[in-house]
Design an enzyme around this catalytic site. Structure first.
Site, mmCIF file in Angstrom:
data_model
loop_
_atom_site.group_PDB
_atom_site.id
_atom_site.type_symbol
_atom_site.label_atom_id
_atom_site.label_comp_id
_atom_site.label_asym_id
_atom_site.label_seq_id
_atom_site.Cartn_x
_atom_site.Cartn_y
_atom_site.Cartn_z
ATOM 1 N N HIS A 14 -7.112 -6.711 -0.536
ATOM 2 C CA HIS A 14 -6.013 -5.978 -0.432
ATOM 3 C C HIS A 14 -5.084 -6.136 0.629
ATOM 4 O O HIS A 14 -4.068 -5.664 0.758
ATOM 5 C CB HIS A 14 -6.929 -4.593 -0.106
ATOM 6 C CG HIS A 14 -5.766 -3.130 0.353
ATOM 7 N ND1 HIS A 14 -5.125 -2.741 -0.543
ATOM 8 C CD2 HIS A 14 -5.482 -2.568 1.360
ATOM 9 C CE1 HIS A 14 -4.367 -1.739 -0.296
ATOM 10 N NE2 HIS A 14 -4.571 -1.745 0.816
ATOM 11 N N TYR A 36 -1.737 11.179 2.472
ATOM 12 C CA TYR A 36 -2.402 11.457 1.203
ATOM 13 C C TYR A 36 -2.629 13.030 0.671
ATOM 14 O O TYR A 36 -2.795 13.293 -0.280
ATOM 15 C CB TYR A 36 -3.951 11.138 1.605
ATOM 16 C CG TYR A 36 -4.239 9.472 1.435
ATOM 17 C CD1 TYR A 36 -4.590 8.889 0.549
ATOM 18 C CD2 TYR A 36 -4.380 8.905 2.726
ATOM 19 C CE1 TYR A 36 -4.872 7.375 0.604
ATOM 20 C CE2 TYR A 36 -4.466 7.576 2.853
ATOM 21 C CZ TYR A 36 -4.722 6.641 1.602
ATOM 22 O OH TYR A 36 -4.867 5.310 1.645
ATOM 23 N N ASP A 90 0.905 -1.185 0.214
ATOM 24 C CA ASP A 90 0.001 0.034 -0.040
ATOM 25 C C ASP A 90 0.915 1.156 -0.026
ATOM 26 O O ASP A 90 1.800 1.370 -0.739
ATOM 27 C CB ASP A 90 -0.981 -0.047 1.244
ATOM 28 C CG ASP A 90 -1.944 0.901 1.236
ATOM 29 O OD1 ASP A 90 -2.997 0.822 0.435
ATOM 30 O OD2 ASP A 90 -1.911 2.026 2.064
#
Length: 320
Positions: A297, A239, A101
């Site tokens: 994921h 982010y 990730d």
């Protein structure tokens, strides 16, 4: 299970919590969002048993590692600096770096920005992606076409924090789900990162079901306790630096020279296997791409035996 040792090191201006076990060639594991060092527990045990030194930090903003307040403290340059400083503090010259990730971004960027410190690199779900000609948030707005894109939702400070910290266990249950029970080819038909029409928050799109079967209740509680303590702000700030990262990477080479392994997950709806297609253009020493069937994921936790086997096969000639 091998004994996990915990310590704190001073690196790049912060105190970083580091978990490690085993002896031998060092392998550094970088987690993603919303996770922590514990996400790598299965790999750490397997690597220690195979005579490697497995090292998994809580990265900047997570777990027991410091979480600086400024958003700009979470750029990829800062995060790579944390890893390099950690290696210095631990007396390590070169390592293998593994990332999943957002940790995958750190792993690839460490291989780019600190080439002399990385012997090999392994990406799990996150492929190496060359610099886009377009600012990332502009590309996401075009992709979303007015819908709800979770990364765009994360951009406004305080909004996602308020939602996710209202009930940490509920939020983590929403994230830590088993993969969708649909044909993997159907995943390609949706737009990555876009979850329905605009409006509302992220949890409105996650049903409140029990956590995925890849976690025991005790495992889940480890994550809940950690995020109740740290909150989500640090991780969300990663982010919020995506455009800064893009600006700072102008002129940076898009070529990974080290031997590399790419592990993809068949049912990851965001970091899809096809994203790794063509990666050899920028990673000429990509030795193998391994598809983990049936995994969503949370690949290293959902399918630890398969992930461990792929890693150990790739590193077999590095054993002392």
């Amino acid at each position: 299970m091998s004994e996990i040792k915990h310590s704190f090191v001073r690196t790049n201006g912060i105190n970083m919590h580091v978990a490690e076990t085993g002896e031998g060639f060092p392998v550094v594991f970088c987690h993603g969002f919303p996770e922590m060092w514990y996400s790598w527990r299965h790999q750490m045990e397997a690597l220690a048993e195979a005579r490697f030194r497995a090292i998994a930090p809580d990265q900047r903003g997570y777990g027991e590692t410091e979480a600086p307040a400024p958003i700009e403290a979470y750029t990829q340059r800062k995060l790579v600096g944390d890893i390099v400083g950690m290696l210095d503090a631990l007396g390590i010259g070169k390592c293998v770096i593994v990332g999943h990730d957002w940790g995958g971004m750190v792993a690839w960027n460490t291989a780019l920005m600190a080439r002399d410190r990385v012997e090999r690199v392994i990406g799990i779900n996150t492929p190496f992606i060359p610099r886009s000609p377009v600012k990332p948030t502009d590309a996401m707005r075009a992709m979303a076409a007015g819908g709800f894109h979770y990364i765009l939702y994360f951009q406004t400070p305080g909004v996602a924090e308020a939602e996710l910290e209202r009930d940490v266990a509920r939020s983590l249950r929403g994230f830590y789900q088993d993969p969708p029970e649909i044909d993997p080819t159907e995943i390609r038909k949706s737009v990555p990162g876009v979850f329905g029409p605009a409006g509302g928050g992220l949890l409105d799109r996650f049903s409140d079901r029990p956590h995925g079967k890849f976690l025991t209740d005790e495992d889940f509680d480890v994550f809940v306790r950690a995020f109740k303590r740290s909150g989500f702000r640090g991780g969300l700030n990663w982010y919020r630096c995506i455009d800064r990262n893009w600006e700072e990477s102008a002129g940076q080479t898009d070529r990974i020279e080290q031997p590399a392994l790419m592990i993809t997950a068949e049912r990851d709806v965001v970091l899809r296997p096809e994203m790794a297609e063509g990666m050899k253009t920028w990673v000429p020493n990509l030795r193998k791409t391994v598809l983990i069937k049936g995994s969503g994921h949370w690949t290293q936790q959902e399918k630890p035996a398969e992930v461990n086997a792929a890693i150990l096969d790739f590193l077999s000639d590095l054993k002392k």
